[in-house]
Design a protein around this motif. Structure first.
Motif, PDB file in Angstrom:
ATOM      1  N   GLY A 153      43.760  46.826  34.413  1.00 44.68           N
ATOM      2  CA  GLY A 153      42.482  46.221  34.041  1.00 44.68           C
ATOM      3  C   GLY A 153      41.416  47.272  33.801  1.00 44.68           C
ATOM      4  N   ALA A 154      41.388  48.289  34.644  1.00 45.00           N
ATOM      5  CA  ALA A 154      40.412  49.368  34.465  1.00 45.00           C
ATOM      6  C   ALA A 154      40.661  50.102  33.150  1.00 45.00           C
ATOM      7  CB  ALA A 154      40.477  50.341  35.644  1.00 45.00           C
ATOM      8  N   ALA A 189      50.969  47.321  45.975  1.00 44.13           N
ATOM      9  CA  ALA A 189      51.128  48.162  44.783  1.00 44.13           C
ATOM     10  C   ALA A 189      50.959  47.324  43.524  1.00 44.13           C
ATOM     11  CB  ALA A 189      52.496  48.838  44.787  1.00 44.13           C
ATOM     12  N   ARG A 190      51.504  46.126  43.507  1.00 40.93           N
ATOM     13  CA  ARG A 190      51.346  45.239  42.345  1.00 40.93           C
ATOM     14  C   ARG A 190      49.865  44.928  42.116  1.00 40.93           C
ATOM     15  NH1 ARG A 190      55.232  40.691  40.359  1.00 40.93           N
ATOM     16  NH2 ARG A 190      56.209  42.671  39.900  1.00 40.93           N
ATOM     17  N   GLU A 191      49.160  44.627  43.191  1.00 44.74           N
ATOM     18  CA  GLU A 191      47.736  44.310  43.071  1.00 44.74           C
ATOM     19  C   GLU A 191      46.933  45.522  42.584  1.00 44.74           C
ATOM     20  OE1 GLU A 191      47.659  40.909  46.588  1.00 44.74           O
ATOM     21  OE2 GLU A 191      47.333  43.011  47.107  1.00 44.74           O
ATOM     22  N   ILE A 192      47.265  46.695  43.118  1.00 48.58           N
ATOM     23  CA  ILE A 192      46.568  47.914  42.718  1.00 48.58           C
ATOM     24  C   ILE A 192      46.916  48.271  41.275  1.00 48.58           C
ATOM     25  CG2 ILE A 192      46.391  50.412  43.148  1.00 48.58           C
ATOM     26  CD1 ILE A 192      46.702  49.643  46.186  1.00 48.58           C
ATOM     27  N   TRP A 193      48.169  48.062  40.906  1.00 49.27           N
ATOM     28  CA  TRP A 193      48.573  48.341  39.525  1.00 49.27           C
ATOM     29  C   TRP A 193      47.834  47.420  38.559  1.00 49.27           C
ATOM     30  CZ3 TRP A 193      50.464  52.735  38.502  1.00 49.27           C
ATOM     31  CH2 TRP A 193      50.909  53.012  37.209  1.00 49.27           C
ATOM     32  N   SER A 240      36.239  53.687  39.107  1.00 50.97           N
ATOM     33  CA  SER A 240      35.740  53.691  40.488  1.00 50.97           C
ATOM     34  C   SER A 240      35.567  52.264  41.014  1.00 50.97           C
ATOM     35  CB  SER A 240      34.447  54.493  40.609  1.00 50.97           C
ATOM     36  OG  SER A 240      33.423  53.931  39.843  1.00 50.97           O
ATOM     37  N   ALA A 241      35.196  51.327  40.149  1.00 46.75           N
ATOM     38  CA  ALA A 241      35.099  49.925  40.586  1.00 46.75           C
ATOM     39  C   ALA A 241      36.479  49.410  40.987  1.00 46.75           C
ATOM     40  CB  ALA A 241      34.508  49.061  39.478  1.00 46.75           C
ATOM     41  N   ALA A 242      37.501  49.773  40.227  1.00 44.48           N
ATOM     42  CA  ALA A 242      38.864  49.365  40.567  1.00 44.48           C
ATOM     43  C   ALA A 242      39.314  50.032  41.865  1.00 44.48           C
ATOM     44  CB  ALA A 242      39.822  49.707  39.418  1.00 44.48           C
ATOM     45  N   ALA A 243      38.948  51.278  42.063  1.00 42.98           N
ATOM     46  CA  ALA A 243      39.291  51.978  43.308  1.00 42.98           C
ATOM     47  C   ALA A 243      38.649  51.285  44.501  1.00 42.98           C
ATOM     48  CB  ALA A 243      38.851  53.441  43.237  1.00 42.98           C
ATOM     49  N   ASP A 244      37.396  50.902  44.372  1.00 40.99           N
ATOM     50  CA  ASP A 244      36.720  50.188  45.462  1.00 40.99           C
ATOM     51  C   ASP A 244      37.435  48.876  45.776  1.00 40.99           C
ATOM     52  OD1 ASP A 244      34.850  52.225  45.570  1.00 40.99           O
ATOM     53  OD2 ASP A 244      33.315  51.104  44.439  1.00 40.99           O
ATOM     54  N   ALA A 245      37.816  48.137  44.734  1.00 35.05           N
ATOM     55  CA  ALA A 245      38.533  46.874  44.935  1.00 35.05           C
ATOM     56  C   ALA A 245      39.890  47.122  45.594  1.00 35.05           C
ATOM     57  CB  ALA A 245      38.705  46.140  43.605  1.00 35.05           C
ATOM     58  N   ALA A 246      40.577  48.182  45.181  1.00 36.08           N
ATOM     59  CA  ALA A 246      41.878  48.511  45.764  1.00 36.08           C
ATOM     60  C   ALA A 246      41.743  48.843  47.247  1.00 36.08           C
ATOM     61  CB  ALA A 246      42.512  49.678  45.009  1.00 36.08           C
ATOM     62  N   HIS A 272      59.294  50.504  32.181  1.00 33.27           N
ATOM     63  CA  HIS A 272      58.434  51.645  32.510  1.00 33.27           C
ATOM     64  C   HIS A 272      57.350  51.246  33.510  1.00 33.27           C
ATOM     65  CE1 HIS A 272      55.951  55.196  31.938  1.00 33.27           C
ATOM     66  NE2 HIS A 272      54.930  54.394  31.725  1.00 33.27           N
ATOM     67  N   LYS A 273      56.647  50.161  33.208  1.00 33.80           N
ATOM     68  CA  LYS A 273      55.566  49.712  34.093  1.00 33.80           C
ATOM     69  C   LYS A 273      56.120  49.308  35.463  1.00 33.80           C
ATOM     70  CE  LYS A 273      52.095  50.143  31.242  1.00 33.80           C
ATOM     71  NZ  LYS A 273      50.870  50.870  31.516  1.00 33.80           N
ATOM     72  N   ALA A 274      57.285  48.672  35.479  1.00 34.40           N
ATOM     73  CA  ALA A 274      57.891  48.263  36.752  1.00 34.40           C
ATOM     74  C   ALA A 274      58.268  49.481  37.599  1.00 34.40           C
ATOM     75  CB  ALA A 274      59.115  47.384  36.504  1.00 34.40           C
ATOM     76  N   LEU A 275      58.786  50.520  36.958  1.00 31.31           N
ATOM     77  CA  LEU A 275      59.142  51.732  37.700  1.00 31.31           C
ATOM     78  C   LEU A 275      57.914  52.409  38.302  1.00 31.31           C
ATOM     79  CD1 LEU A 275      61.865  53.262  35.351  1.00 31.31           C
ATOM     80  CD2 LEU A 275      62.204  52.438  37.689  1.00 31.31           C
ATOM     81  N   LEU A 276      56.824  52.456  37.540  1.00 30.94           N
ATOM     82  CA  LEU A 276      55.601  53.055  38.064  1.00 30.94           C
ATOM     83  C   LEU A 276      55.058  52.246  39.243  1.00 30.94           C
ATOM     84  CD1 LEU A 276      53.781  54.092  34.777  1.00 30.94           C
ATOM     85  CD2 LEU A 276      55.025  55.560  36.373  1.00 30.94           C
ATOM     86  N   GLU A 277      55.091  50.926  39.097  1.00 28.92           N
ATOM     87  CA  GLU A 277      54.624  50.058  40.185  1.00 28.92           C
ATOM     88  C   GLU A 277      55.487  50.245  41.435  1.00 28.92           C
ATOM     89  OE1 GLU A 277      54.853  45.354  40.977  1.00 28.92           O
ATOM     90  OE2 GLU A 277      53.911  45.902  39.067  1.00 28.92           O
ATOM     91  N   THR A 278      56.788  50.332  41.243  1.00 35.80           N
ATOM     92  CA  THR A 278      57.704  50.544  42.375  1.00 35.80           C
ATOM     93  C   THR A 278      57.435  51.887  43.045  1.00 35.80           C
ATOM     94  OG1 THR A 278      59.398  49.137  41.397  1.00 35.80           O
ATOM     95  CG2 THR A 278      60.137  50.751  43.031  1.00 35.80           C
ATOM     96  N   HIS A 279      57.224  52.903  42.233  1.00 36.17           N
ATOM     97  CA  HIS A 279      56.933  54.236  42.776  1.00 36.17           C
ATOM     98  C   HIS A 279      55.657  54.201  43.621  1.00 36.17           C
ATOM     99  CE1 HIS A 279      57.257  58.553  43.061  1.00 36.17           C
ATOM    100  NE2 HIS A 279      56.038  58.709  42.572  1.00 36.17           N
ATOM    101  N   LEU A 280      54.634  53.523  43.114  1.00 39.33           N
ATOM    102  CA  LEU A 280      53.397  53.387  43.884  1.00 39.33           C
ATOM    103  C   LEU A 280      53.661  52.629  45.182  1.00 39.33           C
ATOM    104  CD1 LEU A 280      50.350  53.752  44.224  1.00 39.33           C
ATOM    105  CD2 LEU A 280      50.042  51.660  42.858  1.00 39.33           C
TER     106      LEU A 280
END
Length: 162
Positions: free
Chosen positions: A132-133, A123-127, A147-153, A99-107
């Motif tokens: 973590g968030a 996508a892996r880094e953002i996932w 929002s902190a994770a969004a800034d890092a992404a 499941h997590k791999a499919l979501l990461e691939t989709h991203l």
């Protein structure tokens, strides 16, 4: 199994006629949840368009909105894998991993369409930032981690490829 039998108004014997074990029942439930979650993410993915920054903004904004729901408990797939940490061969863990791999691939596919170089790596880094968030929002009850994770992404997306 007693609680499930009671809630579904069937006997435990009937449950075991349909499912060989509690683990098989859990795997079937998780597989059904996987299908629902993927369908929801595909619909949500329709909102994830435009620039890479816009994709990240929507992803993490909606994560914060999700976390604001009453009795929010984060990702059931992640919580389940943590609960089953000492059972690496459990079928539910395989479903959660897929499941997590499919979501990461989709991203990754969305980022690639938006012109991001090394889209699946990003996508892996953002996932990772998203997971973590979620964890830290659960620990601290503070949606600001989204929002902190969004800034890092967004910094990741601006960084030159290695």
């Amino acid at each position: 199994m007693d609680e499930i039998a009671s809630a579904t108004r069937v006997t435990k014997r009937t449950l075991y006629n349909h499912f060989q074990s509690k683990d098989q029942l859990l795997a079937c439930v998780l597989e059904a949840q996987n299908e629902l979650a993927l369908a929801a993410f595909a619909t949500f993915g329709d909102q994830l368009s435009g620039s890479p920054t816009a994709i990240v903004d929507v992803l993490f904004r909606d994560l914060a909105v999700w976390a604001d729901r009453p009795r929010w408990a984060g990702s059931g797939f992640t919580r389940l894998v943590i609960e089953l940490a000492d059972l690496p061969g459990h079928p539910a863990r395989a479903i959660a991993r897929r499941h997590k791999a499919l979501l990461e691939t989709h991203l990754g596919d969305l980022l690639k369409r938006a012109g991001v170089r090394e889209a699946h790596r990003r996508a892996r880094e953002i996932w990772l930032l998203s997971e973590g968030a979620i964890s830290l929002m659960l620990v601290h009850g503070d949606r600001a981690y989204a929002s902190a994770a969004a800034d890092a992404a967004k910094r990741l997306l601006r960084s030159p490829s290695r």
